[in-house]
Write a protein that holds these residues in place. Structure first.
Motif, mmCIF file in Angstrom:
data_model
loop_
_atom_site.group_PDB
_atom_site.id
_atom_site.type_symbol
_atom_site.label_atom_id
_atom_site.label_comp_id
_atom_site.label_asym_id
_atom_site.label_seq_id
_atom_site.Cartn_x
_atom_site.Cartn_y
_atom_site.Cartn_z
ATOM 1 N N GLU A 442 -5.967 -19.325 11.388
ATOM 2 C CA GLU A 442 -6.870 -18.220 11.030
ATOM 3 C C GLU A 442 -6.232 -17.448 9.883
ATOM 4 N N THR A 443 -7.048 -17.115 8.884
ATOM 5 C CA THR A 443 -6.492 -16.476 7.689
ATOM 6 C C THR A 443 -7.218 -15.167 7.384
ATOM 7 N N SER A 444 -6.545 -14.372 6.572
ATOM 8 C CA SER A 444 -7.144 -13.143 6.035
ATOM 9 C C SER A 444 -6.962 -13.157 4.523
ATOM 10 N N ARG A 445 -7.615 -12.245 3.853
ATOM 11 C CA ARG A 445 -7.526 -12.194 2.396
ATOM 12 C C ARG A 445 -6.627 -11.024 1.972
ATOM 13 N N TYR A 446 -5.896 -11.280 0.866
ATOM 14 C CA TYR A 446 -5.016 -10.246 0.319
ATOM 15 C C TYR A 446 -5.110 -10.326 -1.204
ATOM 16 N N LYS A 447 -5.308 -9.158 -1.835
ATOM 17 C CA LYS A 447 -5.403 -9.096 -3.289
ATOM 18 C C LYS A 447 -4.071 -8.649 -3.867
ATOM 19 N N VAL A 448 -3.526 -9.446 -4.749
ATOM 20 C CA VAL A 448 -2.210 -9.185 -5.320
ATOM 21 C C VAL A 448 -2.239 -7.932 -6.174
ATOM 22 N N ARG A 449 -1.237 -7.083 -5.965
ATOM 23 C CA ARG A 449 -1.112 -5.830 -6.699
ATOM 24 C C ARG A 449 0.089 -5.894 -7.640
ATOM 25 N N ARG A 450 0.131 -4.892 -8.542
ATOM 26 C CA ARG A 450 1.253 -4.832 -9.470
ATOM 27 C C ARG A 450 2.550 -4.669 -8.670
ATOM 28 N N GLY A 451 3.543 -5.403 -9.016
ATOM 29 C CA GLY A 451 4.846 -5.331 -8.365
ATOM 30 C C GLY A 451 5.005 -6.292 -7.191
ATOM 31 N N ASP A 452 3.881 -6.939 -6.779
ATOM 32 C CA ASP A 452 3.989 -7.905 -5.678
ATOM 33 C C ASP A 452 4.672 -9.200 -6.141
ATOM 34 N N THR A 453 5.448 -9.744 -5.227
ATOM 35 C CA THR A 453 5.945 -11.125 -5.379
ATOM 36 C C THR A 453 5.588 -11.875 -4.110
ATOM 37 N N LEU A 454 5.625 -13.164 -4.198
ATOM 38 C CA LEU A 454 5.280 -13.964 -3.014
ATOM 39 C C LEU A 454 6.240 -13.669 -1.875
ATOM 40 N N VAL A 455 7.495 -13.433 -2.215
ATOM 41 C CA VAL A 455 8.503 -13.158 -1.194
ATOM 42 C C VAL A 455 8.210 -11.828 -0.514
ATOM 43 N N SER A 456 7.869 -10.796 -1.303
ATOM 44 C CA SER A 456 7.609 -9.472 -0.706
ATOM 45 C C SER A 456 6.367 -9.498 0.160
ATOM 46 N N ILE A 457 5.346 -10.276 -0.235
ATOM 47 C CA ILE A 457 4.115 -10.381 0.569
ATOM 48 C C ILE A 457 4.414 -11.037 1.908
ATOM 49 N N VAL A 458 5.196 -12.110 1.888
ATOM 50 C CA VAL A 458 5.514 -12.844 3.115
ATOM 51 C C VAL A 458 6.335 -11.980 4.052
ATOM 52 N N ARG A 459 7.222 -11.155 3.506
ATOM 53 C CA ARG A 459 8.054 -10.291 4.348
ATOM 54 C C ARG A 459 7.214 -9.302 5.142
ATOM 55 N N LYS A 460 6.096 -8.858 4.541
ATOM 56 C CA LYS A 460 5.230 -7.906 5.235
ATOM 57 C C LYS A 460 4.514 -8.558 6.410
ATOM 58 N N LEU A 461 4.367 -9.915 6.383
ATOM 59 C CA LEU A 461 3.622 -10.601 7.435
ATOM 60 C C LEU A 461 4.448 -10.737 8.711
ATOM 61 N N HIS A 462 5.718 -10.995 8.596
ATOM 62 C CA HIS A 462 6.641 -11.180 9.734
ATOM 63 C C HIS A 462 6.321 -12.416 10.580
ATOM 64 N N CYS A 463 5.452 -13.306 10.101
ATOM 65 C CA CYS A 463 5.122 -14.477 10.939
ATOM 66 C C CYS A 463 4.913 -15.738 10.127
ATOM 67 N N SER A 464 5.297 -15.727 8.870
ATOM 68 C CA SER A 464 5.037 -16.888 8.036
ATOM 69 C C SER A 464 6.234 -17.131 7.126
ATOM 70 N N SER A 465 6.031 -18.039 6.171
ATOM 71 C CA SER A 465 7.096 -18.374 5.233
ATOM 72 C C SER A 465 6.510 -18.523 3.856
ATOM 73 N N VAL A 466 7.374 -18.471 2.863
ATOM 74 C CA VAL A 466 6.934 -18.648 1.475
ATOM 75 C C VAL A 466 6.285 -20.011 1.311
ATOM 76 N N GLN A 467 6.882 -21.065 1.931
ATOM 77 C CA GLN A 467 6.346 -22.406 1.790
ATOM 78 C C GLN A 467 4.940 -22.501 2.381
ATOM 79 N N GLU A 468 4.732 -21.881 3.562
ATOM 80 C CA GLU A 468 3.412 -21.953 4.205
ATOM 81 C C GLU A 468 2.342 -21.279 3.353
ATOM 82 N N VAL A 469 2.632 -20.084 2.855
ATOM 83 C CA VAL A 469 1.655 -19.353 2.038
ATOM 84 C C VAL A 469 1.393 -20.096 0.734
#
Length: 492
Positions: A442-469
């Motif tokens: 099951e997925t949700s949508r997220y719109k990338v903002r200024r200053g975001d990196t893939l690593v920082s986005i994944v850290r906010k999830l606490h349940c996934s990995s960079v490779q999965e995303v």
């Protein structure tokens, strides 16, 4: 006449015990021996003269006297050789070169049962007396030692690679060597005549078979080579090993031996009877060997210009085949004793339905075969599936000594009943587990903002990995852009 000249000129010297004598001869050199060595050599000369006398008595047909003289000389020789090993001046370091020469003297030309120098082990003297089809098997003559008129022993260089292969056959590969010998003896009446017709030595056939399959008719390699002599499909087709009513003729012992003999003779003509290059071509491919050799067919297989171009497998294969052939000719010289096998061909007609597996059970260890008869029955009946029950009246090939064992063990009584009961046993078939495809996350949508990196986005999830995303969004090199809509797994 000195002992050295006597020994080198005569052919009746038993091998293991004469080595000390010849070592003494080799060590004499040009230096003047000491008095103890001279006395020792005098004893050795007497022993040598005894051997010469025994040889002459044998030629004259006086076998009892010959054996008596030989025994006395042997005792004297053993005593003298033991002293030689402990006497300064006897160069024991030259033992191995003399030993090699002594073995080569076994290529003799005497006739009769006392020809101790023959390349054929006494156990190999005569072929089975049964018939192969309508033709009676020929006796093993001196031709078995020859390769197109050349003594086989003179064509085998006793160098480092061959000696190393001898050690392997006598140690780590010994079980395969013994199995190959037993398997070959039961197929010999089918295979050896094919080689004899081609004027090729039997030892070469055994050496190739021992290395290729160990005498297992149904052997198949990872590369697709098949049969006791391991023909590739295309090469087998070239030499007539086609399909016969669905049966791959590469598995037929007689047909494969015929094809192998034709191939070896073809390559011997190409490589000017260079045995080592021919064996190398059989393993590594004739095209590769021709390119390596060029026009110089007299070049040694071990010449670095040739040897270094070949695969490690071929560099090992050639000396291994030659070493197995050498042991086939000279087992006793290497403290090796092959079992005595009665390989006379026989045949039975089934009086009750049976598979080869069932026959193996009811025959048990008949004839002293502790390993059972399964391999032999398969080898001699290569067209039959060993698990398929054959009907009454089916003719099966087996060693002649088993004809009586079949009649007494496999027609009536408890053993065929036991064999049939075991053969009909049903093994439960466990169905393979059904593996369902993993449910899409099951997925949700997220719109990338200024200053975001893939690593920082994944850290906010606490349940996934960079490779999965990255895989969920098809991202390359983990690159994202401002305003990009990403699918993120829903964390629970």
């Amino acid at each position: 006449m000195s002992l050295c000249s006597v020994v080198r000129s005569m052919r009746m010297v038993p091998f293991g015990v004469a080595l000390g004598l010849l070592g003494a001869c080799a060590s004499a050199g040009n230096s003047k021996p000491s008095a103890p060595v001279n006395a020792l050599y005098s004893q050795l000369d007497q022993a040598g003269k005894g051997y010469e006398t025994a040889l002459q008595q044998s030629r004259e047909g006086n076998l009892d006297a010959s054996q008596l003289t030989l025994t006395r000389s042997l005792d004297q020789l053993k005593a003298a050789a033991a002293q030689c090993g402990n006497t300064a001046g006897c160069d024991t370091q030259r033992f191995f070169s003399v030993f090699d020469r002594l073995l080569r003297l076994k290529d003799g030309d005497f006739s009769g049962d006392l020809d101790l120098n023959s390349d054929v082990d006494p156990a190999q003297r005569s072929l089975a007396s049964g018939k192969a089809g309508a033709a009676t098997l020929p006796q093993a003559q001196r031709s078995v030692t020859l390769l197109h008129g050349q003594k086989l022993s003179e064509l085998i260089a006793m160098n480092g690679p061959v000696k190393a292969a001898l050690e392997m056959w006598l140690t780590q590969w010994r079980p395969q060597l013994m199995d190959a010998y037993v398997n070959y003896q039961y197929m010999r009446y089918q295979m050896w005549p094919q080689y004899e017709k081609a004027d090729l030595p039997e030892a070469l056939l055994f050496g190739i078979m021992a290395k290729e399959s160990g005498g297992k008719v149904h052997a198949v390699s990872r590369s697709g080579a098949a049969g006791p002599l391991q023909f590739m499909y295309a090469t087998g087709m070239r030499f007539g090993l086609t399909s016969d009513d669905g049966f791959d003729m590469r598995f037929d012992p007689a047909a494969s031996a015929r094809a192998n003999a034709e191939y070896i003779n073809e390559q011997l003509r190409i490589f000017n009877n260079n045995l080592e290059l021919t064996i190398g071509a059989y393993n590594g491919g004739e095209g590769r060997m021709r390119r390596a050799v060029g026009d110089n067919t007299s070049v040694s297989f071990y010449d670095p210009r040739i040897y270094n171009q070949l695969s490690p497998e071929t560099r090992d294969y050639v000396p291994s085949v030659l070493a197995a052939a050498w042991l086939f000719l000279h087992p006793q010289s290497y403290n090796l004793r092959f079992p005595r096998i009665d390989g006379a061909p026989g045949k039975v007609t089934l009086k009750r339905p049976a598979s080869l597996s069932e026959l193996t059970v009811c025959l048990g260890s008949a004839g002293g075969m502790n390993d059972g008869w399964f391999r032999t029955l398969r080898n001699l009946n290569p067209r039959l599936d060993p698990q398929v029950i054959q009907p009454v009246g089916t003719a099966l090939q087996l060693p002649k000594p088993l004809e009586q064992a079949y009649a007494s063990r496999c027609v009536d009584g408890p053993w065929p009943i036991l064999a049939g009961d075991l053969h009909r046993a049903v093994v439960p078939v466990v169905p393979a587990p059904v593996v369902s495809a993993p449910a899409a996350p099951e997925t949700s949508r997220y719109k990338v903002r200024r200053g975001d990196t893939l690593v920082s986005i994944v850290r906010k999830l606490h349940c996934s990995s960079v490779q999965e995303v990255a895989e969920l969004n098809g991202l390359k090199h983990h690159r994202i852009g401002i305003g990009q809509a990403l699918k993120l797994p829903v964390c629970r």
